[in-house]
Design a protein around this motif. Structure first.
Motif, PDB file in Angstrom:
ATOM      1  N   LEU A   1    -117.253-100.864 -79.073  1.00 16.74           N
ATOM      2  CA  LEU A   1    -118.341-100.822 -80.046  1.00 16.74           C
ATOM      3  C   LEU A   1    -119.647-100.409 -79.387  1.00 16.74           C
ATOM      4  CD1 LEU A   1    -117.453-103.993 -82.116  1.00 16.74           C
ATOM      5  CD2 LEU A   1    -117.687-101.688 -83.055  1.00 16.74           C
ATOM      6  N   PHE A   2    -119.908-100.904 -78.170  1.00 18.85           N
ATOM      7  CA  PHE A   2    -121.136-100.502 -77.486  1.00 18.85           C
ATOM      8  C   PHE A   2    -121.112 -99.018 -77.155  1.00 18.85           C
ATOM      9  CE2 PHE A   2    -123.499 -99.817 -73.471  1.00 18.85           C
ATOM     10  CZ  PHE A   2    -124.769-100.067 -73.961  1.00 18.85           C
ATOM     11  N   ALA A   3    -119.992 -98.536 -76.645  1.00 14.90           N
ATOM     12  CA  ALA A   3    -119.908 -97.129 -76.263  1.00 14.90           C
ATOM     13  C   ALA A   3    -120.120 -96.209 -77.456  1.00 14.90           C
ATOM     14  CB  ALA A   3    -118.549 -96.846 -75.617  1.00 14.90           C
ATOM     15  N   LYS A   4    -119.693 -96.646 -78.630  1.00 13.93           N
ATOM     16  CA  LYS A   4    -119.767 -95.776 -79.805  1.00 13.93           C
ATOM     17  C   LYS A   4    -121.053 -95.967 -80.610  1.00 13.93           C
ATOM     18  CE  LYS A   4    -115.705 -93.986 -79.087  1.00 13.93           C
ATOM     19  NZ  LYS A   4    -115.581 -92.580 -78.625  1.00 13.93           N
ATOM     20  N   VAL A   5    -121.510 -97.224 -80.740  1.00 15.18           N
ATOM     21  CA  VAL A   5    -122.623 -97.461 -81.667  1.00 15.18           C
ATOM     22  C   VAL A   5    -123.725 -98.336 -81.105  1.00 15.18           C
ATOM     23  CG1 VAL A   5    -121.136 -97.164 -83.676  1.00 15.18           C
ATOM     24  CG2 VAL A   5    -121.467 -99.443 -82.740  1.00 15.18           C
ATOM     25  N   GLY A   6    -123.577 -98.840 -79.872  1.00  9.90           N
ATOM     26  CA  GLY A   6    -124.666 -99.560 -79.251  1.00  9.90           C
ATOM     27  C   GLY A   6    -124.671-101.065 -79.412  1.00  9.90           C
ATOM     28  N   ASN A   7    -123.643-101.651 -80.043  1.00  8.08           N
ATOM     29  CA  ASN A   7    -123.560-103.117 -80.126  1.00  8.08           C
ATOM     30  C   ASN A   7    -123.286-103.665 -78.732  1.00  8.08           C
ATOM     31  OD1 ASN A   7    -123.312-102.141 -82.727  1.00  8.08           O
ATOM     32  ND2 ASN A   7    -121.756-103.599 -83.328  1.00  8.08           N
ATOM     33  N   PHE A   8    -124.264-104.314 -78.108  1.00  5.09           N
ATOM     34  CA  PHE A   8    -124.093-104.760 -76.732  1.00  5.09           C
ATOM     35  C   PHE A   8    -123.227-106.009 -76.680  1.00  5.09           C
ATOM     36  CE2 PHE A   8    -125.233-106.503 -72.596  1.00  5.09           C
ATOM     37  CZ  PHE A   8    -125.185-105.360 -71.815  1.00  5.09           C
ATOM     38  N   PRO A   9    -122.228-106.045 -75.790  1.00  9.32           N
ATOM     39  CA  PRO A   9    -121.298-107.173 -75.763  1.00  9.32           C
ATOM     40  C   PRO A   9    -121.986-108.510 -75.490  1.00  9.32           C
ATOM     41  CG  PRO A   9    -120.454-105.334 -74.453  1.00  9.32           C
ATOM     42  CD  PRO A   9    -121.876-105.001 -74.803  1.00  9.32           C
TER      43      PRO A   9
END
Length: 433
Positions: free
Chosen positions: A346-354
């Protein structure tokens, strides 16, 4: 934080590849629910765009779990989602099996609604509780130890900026050079004055005074409530100081006088160039891509917040209402959705940081070609590591909205900072006690 998160348009293009990649990733093992008592429909009700449907995660989960069907609904505006959720809780009907809870609401849930939600220690999600960064799960834990939600993302902060607009104004566009000229928030405003002197009249330095305030206060450990849970919003000098700084930016004409997430002009500004900088949590990069489109690629870049200090704005939880008839299946789903592998993608695609430790480790080297190849993994990891562990309060969401409206009145109606602040304080006292 009322996080609208990413738009569907920004995410749809990656859905197919994500389904293929994630079908083998993380979470509970495969199961045939139909063999365990019949098909199960899990209802998931969230706000904004968490990215799960857009990246094909629900579809991937269904493929791994025959007999499970996921019915998904999202309300774009969290300010509308939350009151509706409270109405359903009070009536005892209409709740989904999985509900999203924004970070500014979690203290209220823990303090006032623990019986309305499932203690995840008693579900298949129990094994997932210990995988988060140190402060994430404690915020969703009651004094007697009940864990009411699994963390999705967090919102470490950076400063997003339009390289073309800064270049036209004769300001540095290299992230390191730009950061060096913003050692403090006052220096950030001084740089804005330089920008204003050379930039077109239709372009402001920053998008909104409210955004500046949110970024500055994201760097505070103690904000609206003290460590004993007492409301100190009106007596915390750190808050008033930051309010005055944001109001100063508004009075100096450095902001575009737009209300974040509510004003159509704010959305349009990402592509039209009506503002040059915006304090951005990690999830904002996906939002920018959706609003600026392909034409914005290469125009945007990211650096650290003034002074290099960390901050956090946003992050949510997935929770299971006590009324759910499918707690076991719902717990398996949220454990899978929040697993490190899914968080990293999700982070790689849309920026939701783990929010999981393993997920953070997986994204440390991530770069983003849309943002001039910015090392977003390092930028947001550094911010997350430097961010304080904030004291969360029951009415943080209410307070944020009131302050944003107060600063907007300074920007758009010429209200004095003193009057605007006093209005916010009175409104907060009327609503939060």
């Amino acid at each position: 934080m009322q996080t609208p998160r990413r738009t569907a348009a920004a995410l749809a293009a990656v859905a197919t590849s994500s389904v293929l990649l994630l079908s083998a990733c993380g979470g509970s093992g495969e199961s045939d629910t139909s063999a365990q008592g019949g098909p199960v429909e899990l209802k998931v009700n969230l706000f904004g765009t968490f990215g799960y449907q857009e990246l094909g995660l629900f579809e991937a989960y269904e493929a791994q779990h025959p007999g499970i069907t996921i019915s998904y609904e999202s309300t774009q505006d969290e300010d509308k989602y939350w009151p509706a959720l409270q109405t359903r809780l009070a009536s005892g009907s209409g709740m989904a099996d999985v509900q999203g809870i924004e970070v500014s609401r979690i203290a209220d849930v823990v303090a006032n609604q623990p019986d309305q939600w499932t203690d995840l220690r008693d579900t298949p999600a129990a094994d997932a509780i210990g995988r988060y960064i140190d402060w994430k799960e404690p915020a969703a834990t009651t004094p007697d130890g009940a864990v009411l939600g699994l963390g999705t993302d967090i919102g470490p902060m950076g400063m997003c900026y339009r390289t073309d607009l800064l270049q036209q104004a004769g300001l540095p566009t290299d992230p390191t050079e730009l950061a060096a000229q913003m050692p403090t928030w006052d220096a950030y405003l001084a740089l804005g004055e330089r920008f204003k002197a050379s930039a077109p009249a239709t372009t402001a330095w920053a998008d909104a005074a409210g955004g500046i305030y949110d970024a500055m206060t994201s760097q505070l450990e103690v904000k609206n409530y003290d460590k004993s849970g007492n409301l100190i919003f009106d007596s915390n000098p750190e808050l008033r100081s930051r309010f005055d700084t944001a109001a100063k930016a508004a009075q100096a004409g450095l902001t575009a006088k737009l209300e974040q997430f509510a004003d159509p002009g704010w959305d349009q500004g990402f592509s039209s160039g009506s503002y040059a900088t915006i304090a951005c949590p990690s999830w904002m990069i996906g939002y920018i891509k959706g609003k600026a489109g392909d034409g914005g690629s290469g125009k945007w870049n990211i650096t650290s917040l003034p002074g290099g200090a960390g901050g956090n704005w946003g992050g949510s939880y997935l929770a299971i209402p006590a009324s759910s008839e499918h707690k076991t299946e719902a717990a398996e789903l949220i454990a899978w959705l929040t697993a490190p592998e899914q968080q990293a993608q999700l982070f790689a695609k849309v920026g939701n940081f783990p929010s999981t430790k393993e997920g953070i480790a997986q994204v440390a080297g991530t770069t983003d070609p849309y943002f001039n190849g910015a090392p977003i993994g390092k930028i947001f990891s550094d911010s997350a590591n430097a961010a304080p562990i904030q004291v969360l309060g029951q009415q943080d969401g209410v307070i944020k909205n009131e302050v944003s409206q107060a600063l907007l009145s300074v920007e758009t109606a010429g209200v004095s900072p003193d009057d605007a602040w006093n209005t916010a304080v009175n409104n907060v006292k009327n609503q939060a006690g």
